[in-house]
Design a protein around this motif. Structure first.
Motif, PDB file in Angstrom:
ATOM      1  N   ARG A 146      27.875  70.211 -33.254  1.00 25.51           N
ATOM      2  CA  ARG A 146      26.917  70.341 -34.344  1.00 25.51           C
ATOM      3  C   ARG A 146      25.692  71.126 -33.880  1.00 25.51           C
ATOM      4  O   ARG A 146      25.376  71.177 -32.683  1.00 25.51           O
ATOM      5  CB  ARG A 146      26.468  68.975 -34.872  1.00 25.51           C
ATOM      6  N   GLU A 158      15.048  68.754 -35.134  1.00 26.28           N
ATOM      7  CA  GLU A 158      14.126  67.706 -35.558  1.00 26.28           C
ATOM      8  C   GLU A 158      13.064  68.323 -36.453  1.00 26.28           C
ATOM      9  O   GLU A 158      12.669  69.469 -36.258  1.00 26.28           O
ATOM     10  CB  GLU A 158      13.442  67.045 -34.362  1.00 26.28           C
ATOM     11  N   SER A 204      12.065  65.586 -43.025  1.00 23.84           N
ATOM     12  CA  SER A 204      13.497  65.342 -42.885  1.00 23.84           C
ATOM     13  C   SER A 204      14.278  65.567 -44.175  1.00 23.84           C
ATOM     14  O   SER A 204      15.483  65.762 -44.141  1.00 23.84           O
ATOM     15  CB  SER A 204      13.732  63.913 -42.385  1.00 23.84           C
ATOM     16  N   ARG A 205      13.595  65.534 -45.330  1.00 23.16           N
ATOM     17  CA  ARG A 205      14.313  65.691 -46.592  1.00 23.16           C
ATOM     18  C   ARG A 205      14.345  67.133 -47.079  1.00 23.16           C
ATOM     19  O   ARG A 205      14.836  67.412 -48.165  1.00 23.16           O
ATOM     20  CB  ARG A 205      13.666  64.814 -47.665  1.00 23.16           C
ATOM     21  N   ARG A 227      15.280  71.217 -47.240  1.00 21.93           N
ATOM     22  CA  ARG A 227      16.502  72.008 -47.135  1.00 21.93           C
ATOM     23  C   ARG A 227      16.262  73.084 -46.083  1.00 21.93           C
ATOM     24  O   ARG A 227      15.172  73.646 -45.990  1.00 21.93           O
ATOM     25  CB  ARG A 227      16.835  72.639 -48.486  1.00 21.93           C
ATOM     26  N   TYR A 228      17.291  73.362 -45.281  1.00 24.97           N
ATOM     27  CA  TYR A 228      17.108  74.264 -44.147  1.00 24.97           C
ATOM     28  C   TYR A 228      18.118  75.400 -44.172  1.00 24.97           C
ATOM     29  O   TYR A 228      19.242  75.245 -44.662  1.00 24.97           O
ATOM     30  CB  TYR A 228      17.240  73.498 -42.823  1.00 24.97           C
ATOM     31  N   ASN A 238      21.118  70.513 -46.452  1.00 24.13           N
ATOM     32  CA  ASN A 238      20.143  69.430 -46.308  1.00 24.13           C
ATOM     33  C   ASN A 238      20.389  68.670 -45.016  1.00 24.13           C
ATOM     34  O   ASN A 238      21.466  68.745 -44.423  1.00 24.13           O
ATOM     35  CB  ASN A 238      20.236  68.476 -47.498  1.00 24.13           C
ATOM     36  N   GLY A 239      19.404  67.890 -44.606  1.00 23.30           N
ATOM     37  CA  GLY A 239      19.547  67.086 -43.400  1.00 23.30           C
ATOM     38  C   GLY A 239      19.047  67.803 -42.164  1.00 23.30           C
ATOM     39  O   GLY A 239      18.487  68.898 -42.238  1.00 23.30           O
ATOM     40  N   LEU A 240      19.289  67.170 -41.006  1.00 20.76           N
ATOM     41  CA  LEU A 240      18.780  67.679 -39.740  1.00 20.76           C
ATOM     42  C   LEU A 240      19.896  68.077 -38.784  1.00 20.76           C
ATOM     43  O   LEU A 240      19.682  68.168 -37.574  1.00 20.76           O
ATOM     44  CB  LEU A 240      17.887  66.618 -39.077  1.00 20.76           C
ATOM     45  N   SER A 241      21.070  68.334 -39.314  1.00 29.33           N
ATOM     46  CA  SER A 241      22.166  68.843 -38.491  1.00 29.33           C
ATOM     47  C   SER A 241      23.181  69.536 -39.387  1.00 29.33           C
ATOM     48  O   SER A 241      23.185  69.363 -40.609  1.00 29.33           O
ATOM     49  CB  SER A 241      22.839  67.721 -37.698  1.00 29.33           C
TER      50      SER A 241
END
Length: 284
Positions: free
Chosen positions: A152, A156, A160-161, A163-164, A182-185
């Motif tokens: 993965r 960090e 945290s919510r 979109r990346y 979305n998320g951190l991974s």
């Protein structure tokens, strides 16, 4: 979208990764440098003055350690690879030839095996714990040399919510992969990555319009086959001691496998929450 990395910078960064891996082969200069690879309970040392003993600290030859009841201390002689575990209550003398217990203390020696022999640079033991990162967005893995294919992409963020958007580029700056989520991974994509080639990946939060703001990035490279095989032999087996896991994390740091080491330091810090040196390495 983040700007294209310069090929010259990519080449320099890759050279730095290779240099770290080559430097790992240098022998330790201090033949009797003693490293604390585990500490449970109250332990103190007499040199240079009475002071607490902590994991990843070093002890001078001639030190006498005092262990409270229920305490234990595991030491590694970096020159020979010998490992000693001392259990309290009582004292123990750390000498050039080994550890001698007194009182009710008991010292046991564990001879080195080929997979546990380390030739760490002294600066890697001391300085790595002093490195820290700042900011609300940072890379966790992959980063540096990779001894196993990454599962993965992990980062960090204080948001945290959010979109990346993630990108992976080759050393020439060409985009190999681009995805938002979305998320951190995010699952590592199925890409034809070459051994010992330099890659850069970046992550940035997206606005509702799709534009990115601040960006965090890291570089990685697959280790050559010989180094990957060495990592396979050294990797702790199920049920390995805390000391064995710590030594493997140190070795990963020493060859430049920062991302893999960081994940192991995080697990070690959770097992020994009072050890600040472990926490610093997990957070860097």
């Amino acid at each position: 979208m983040s700007s294209k990395p310069r090929p010259m910078l990519a080449a320099l960064a890759f050279a730095a990764i290779v240099a770290m891996a080559l430097a790992a082969a240098r022998p330790v200069h201090a033949q009797f440098e003693v490293l604390v690879v585990d500490r449970v309970g109250e332990v103190s040392s007499s040199l240079p003055a009475s002071q607490p003993v902590a994991t990843l600290g070093t002890l001078a030859v001639g030190s006498r350690v005092q262990l409270a009841r229920g305490a234990s201390l595991t030491l590694l002689y970096l020159g020979s690879g010998d490992e000693y575990t001392v259990t309290g209550p009582g004292d123990a003398l750390v000498d050039a030839g080994g550890v001698a217990a007194s009182g009710e203390a008991v010292a046991t020696r564990r001879a080195p095996s080929p997979g546990r022999t380390l030739q760490l640079r002294s600066d890697s033991v001391v300085m790595a714990g002093l490195v820290a990162r700042s900011g609300g967005l940072r890379i966790r893995a992959p980063e540096g040399v990779l001894t196993v294919p990454p599962a993965r992409l992990v980062w960090e963020s204080l948001a945290s919510r959010a979109r990346y958007r993630v990108e992976i580029r080759d050393e020439a700056g060409a985009v190999l992969y681009e995805q938002s989520g979305n998320g951190l991974s995010m699952a590592f994509p199925d890409l034809p990555l070459r051994t010992e080639q330099f890659y850069t990946w970046s992550v940035a939060p997206e606005t509702a319009e799709g534009a990115t703001r601040r960006t965090a990035s890291a570089t990685f490279s697959f280790a050559p086959p010989g180094l990957r095989e060495d990592a396979r032999r050294r990797a702790p087996v199920a049920g390995a001691t805390f000391a064995d896991q710590l030594l493997y994390a140190l070795w990963l740091d020493d060859i430049g496998a920062q991302g893999e080491a960081r994940q192991l330091w995080q697990a070690l810090a959770q097992q020994r929450p009072g050890e600040q040196a472990l926490l610093m390495r997990a957070r860097r």
